[in-house]
Design a protein around this motif. Sequence first.
Motif, PDB file in Angstrom:
ATOM      1  N   LEU A 144       1.716  -0.726 -10.480  1.00 35.70           N
ATOM      2  CA  LEU A 144       2.850  -0.820  -9.561  1.00 35.70           C
ATOM      3  C   LEU A 144       2.839  -2.208  -8.934  1.00 35.70           C
ATOM      4  O   LEU A 144       1.794  -2.661  -8.445  1.00 35.70           O
ATOM      5  CB  LEU A 144       2.713   0.251  -8.480  1.00 35.70           C
ATOM      6  CG  LEU A 144       3.946   0.636  -7.686  1.00 35.70           C
ATOM      7  CD1 LEU A 144       5.034   1.206  -8.589  1.00 35.70           C
ATOM      8  CD2 LEU A 144       3.576   1.658  -6.613  1.00 35.70           C
ATOM      9  N   VAL A 145       3.979  -2.881  -8.950  1.00 36.42           N
ATOM     10  CA  VAL A 145       4.132  -4.185  -8.321  1.00 36.42           C
ATOM     11  C   VAL A 145       5.091  -4.015  -7.152  1.00 36.42           C
ATOM     12  O   VAL A 145       6.191  -3.492  -7.304  1.00 36.42           O
ATOM     13  CB  VAL A 145       4.686  -5.226  -9.316  1.00 36.42           C
ATOM     14  CG1 VAL A 145       4.923  -6.557  -8.613  1.00 36.42           C
ATOM     15  CG2 VAL A 145       3.732  -5.401 -10.482  1.00 36.42           C
ATOM     16  N   CYS A 146       4.654  -4.463  -5.965  1.00 34.18           N
ATOM     17  CA  CYS A 146       5.464  -4.244  -4.762  1.00 34.18           C
ATOM     18  C   CYS A 146       5.679  -5.545  -3.999  1.00 34.18           C
ATOM     19  O   CYS A 146       4.787  -6.385  -3.907  1.00 34.18           O
ATOM     20  CB  CYS A 146       4.788  -3.239  -3.839  1.00 34.18           C
ATOM     21  SG  CYS A 146       4.506  -1.626  -4.584  1.00 34.18           S
ATOM     22  N   ILE A 178      -5.684  -4.579   2.534  1.00 27.97           N
ATOM     23  CA  ILE A 178      -4.675  -3.831   3.284  1.00 27.97           C
ATOM     24  C   ILE A 178      -3.310  -4.452   3.000  1.00 27.97           C
ATOM     25  O   ILE A 178      -3.129  -5.655   3.147  1.00 27.97           O
ATOM     26  CB  ILE A 178      -4.968  -3.869   4.790  1.00 27.97           C
ATOM     27  CG1 ILE A 178      -6.315  -3.206   5.066  1.00 27.97           C
ATOM     28  CG2 ILE A 178      -3.842  -3.209   5.578  1.00 27.97           C
ATOM     29  CD1 ILE A 178      -6.806  -3.428   6.471  1.00 27.97           C
ATOM     30  N   ILE A 179      -2.374  -3.622   2.579  1.00 27.95           N
ATOM     31  CA  ILE A 179      -1.005  -4.078   2.320  1.00 27.95           C
ATOM     32  C   ILE A 179      -0.079  -3.230   3.179  1.00 27.95           C
ATOM     33  O   ILE A 179       0.041  -2.025   2.968  1.00 27.95           O
ATOM     34  CB  ILE A 179      -0.652  -3.952   0.830  1.00 27.95           C
ATOM     35  CG1 ILE A 179      -1.634  -4.780  -0.009  1.00 27.95           C
ATOM     36  CG2 ILE A 179       0.787  -4.381   0.592  1.00 27.95           C
ATOM     37  CD1 ILE A 179      -1.484  -4.594  -1.501  1.00 27.95           C
ATOM     38  N   GLU A 180       0.548  -3.867   4.163  1.00 29.85           N
ATOM     39  CA  GLU A 180       1.426  -3.145   5.087  1.00 29.85           C
ATOM     40  C   GLU A 180       2.878  -3.399   4.714  1.00 29.85           C
ATOM     41  O   GLU A 180       3.304  -4.549   4.570  1.00 29.85           O
ATOM     42  CB  GLU A 180       1.174  -3.582   6.524  1.00 29.85           C
ATOM     43  CG  GLU A 180       1.923  -2.750   7.529  1.00 29.85           C
ATOM     44  CD  GLU A 180       1.531  -3.054   8.970  1.00 29.85           C
ATOM     45  OE1 GLU A 180       2.182  -2.496   9.868  1.00 29.85           O
ATOM     46  OE2 GLU A 180       0.593  -3.832   9.179  1.00 29.85           O
ATOM     47  N   VAL A 181       3.639  -2.326   4.536  1.00 31.56           N
ATOM     48  CA  VAL A 181       5.051  -2.414   4.189  1.00 31.56           C
ATOM     49  C   VAL A 181       5.813  -1.400   5.035  1.00 31.56           C
ATOM     50  O   VAL A 181       5.575  -0.196   4.920  1.00 31.56           O
ATOM     51  CB  VAL A 181       5.294  -2.134   2.685  1.00 31.56           C
ATOM     52  CG1 VAL A 181       6.774  -2.231   2.355  1.00 31.56           C
ATOM     53  CG2 VAL A 181       4.492  -3.085   1.818  1.00 31.56           C
ATOM     54  N   SER A 182       6.689  -1.880   5.895  1.00 33.19           N
ATOM     55  CA  SER A 182       7.565  -1.024   6.704  1.00 33.19           C
ATOM     56  C   SER A 182       6.779   0.053   7.465  1.00 33.19           C
ATOM     57  O   SER A 182       7.170   1.218   7.493  1.00 33.19           O
ATOM     58  CB  SER A 182       8.625  -0.356   5.823  1.00 33.19           C
ATOM     59  OG  SER A 182       9.401  -1.332   5.168  1.00 33.19           O
ATOM     60  N   GLY A 183       5.665  -0.317   8.064  1.00 32.19           N
ATOM     61  CA  GLY A 183       4.879   0.620   8.860  1.00 32.19           C
ATOM     62  C   GLY A 183       3.908   1.467   8.071  1.00 32.19           C
ATOM     63  O   GLY A 183       3.107   2.201   8.652  1.00 32.19           O
ATOM     64  N   LEU A 184       3.970   1.410   6.740  1.00 34.24           N
ATOM     65  CA  LEU A 184       3.022   2.133   5.910  1.00 34.24           C
ATOM     66  C   LEU A 184       1.896   1.194   5.490  1.00 34.24           C
ATOM     67  O   LEU A 184       2.130   0.027   5.197  1.00 34.24           O
ATOM     68  CB  LEU A 184       3.712   2.690   4.656  1.00 34.24           C
ATOM     69  CG  LEU A 184       4.844   3.682   4.872  1.00 34.24           C
ATOM     70  CD1 LEU A 184       5.467   4.068   3.533  1.00 34.24           C
ATOM     71  CD2 LEU A 184       4.356   4.919   5.601  1.00 34.24           C
ATOM     72  N   VAL A 185       0.681   1.714   5.467  1.00 35.17           N
ATOM     73  CA  VAL A 185      -0.466   0.909   5.050  1.00 35.17           C
ATOM     74  C   VAL A 185      -0.969   1.430   3.713  1.00 35.17           C
ATOM     75  O   VAL A 185      -1.306   2.608   3.578  1.00 35.17           O
ATOM     76  CB  VAL A 185      -1.591   0.937   6.105  1.00 35.17           C
ATOM     77  CG1 VAL A 185      -2.871   0.338   5.555  1.00 35.17           C
ATOM     78  CG2 VAL A 185      -1.150   0.171   7.344  1.00 35.17           C
ATOM     79  N   ASN A 186      -0.985   0.553   2.737  1.00 32.03           N
ATOM     80  CA  ASN A 186      -1.461   0.889   1.405  1.00 32.03           C
ATOM     81  C   ASN A 186      -2.698   0.066   1.086  1.00 32.03           C
ATOM     82  O   ASN A 186      -2.933  -0.975   1.692  1.00 32.03           O
ATOM     83  CB  ASN A 186      -0.362   0.611   0.368  1.00 32.03           C
ATOM     84  CG  ASN A 186       0.896   1.380   0.682  1.00 32.03           C
ATOM     85  OD1 ASN A 186       0.859   2.589   0.889  1.00 32.03           O
ATOM     86  ND2 ASN A 186       2.016   0.691   0.754  1.00 32.03           N
TER      87      ASN A 186
END
Length: 196
Positions: free
Chosen positions: A65-67, A29-37
């Motif tokens: 994609l690198v985030c 789980i990768i959470e960024v600014s309220g979005l879960v990827n």
Amino acid sequence: GDSGIPTTLKFELPPGTEVGKTLWPAPEIIEVSGLVNYGYHNAVTLVAPLTGTLKGPFTLKANWLVCRDICIPEKAEFKGELPGNAGVQHIQATLQQLPQPAKAHAEYVIDRDRVVIDFGLVGNVDAKIGSQSLIRWFPVEDGIISNSAAQTLSVNESKNEPATFSLVIPRGSADAIEEWHGILSVQTNASAARTS
């Protein structure tokens, strides 16, 4: 998940050599600014089975994609020679971590606000799983659940029957489909198992 693009691999192989489907480890789980990827932190090894001649030069073109705070598309071209034996131990370790096909029946039901996945497990996971276990459903077909919502596990026990489990997840905006695919990640205090 909520955003992002999948990694793509394109092989150019010697005549008589074919590549099978890429084998993916269970995601994180990768959470960024309220979005879960769903993706991978740091490094991940993707394995693709090859069959046939297995001799000669090959090329692999990869896009990913690198985030961190923002996402940056990356690409590279790799060249090599078949047969190759570099990293065999690493590949074997990766194969042991891949999700395994589920050996039990599962079904899901959608109502207005939630999705309920009912399932049973077999093997050494049954005796260890409980309501405190960390269970996560990673869907392949997106939109049926809310990716950022908590997923709640309940254990249904009966004296004469093996335990079954229900995972309750707030629903997303997509309609139900006949077959829904994904990875069920089960982590207990003693072990972690992943089935698909």
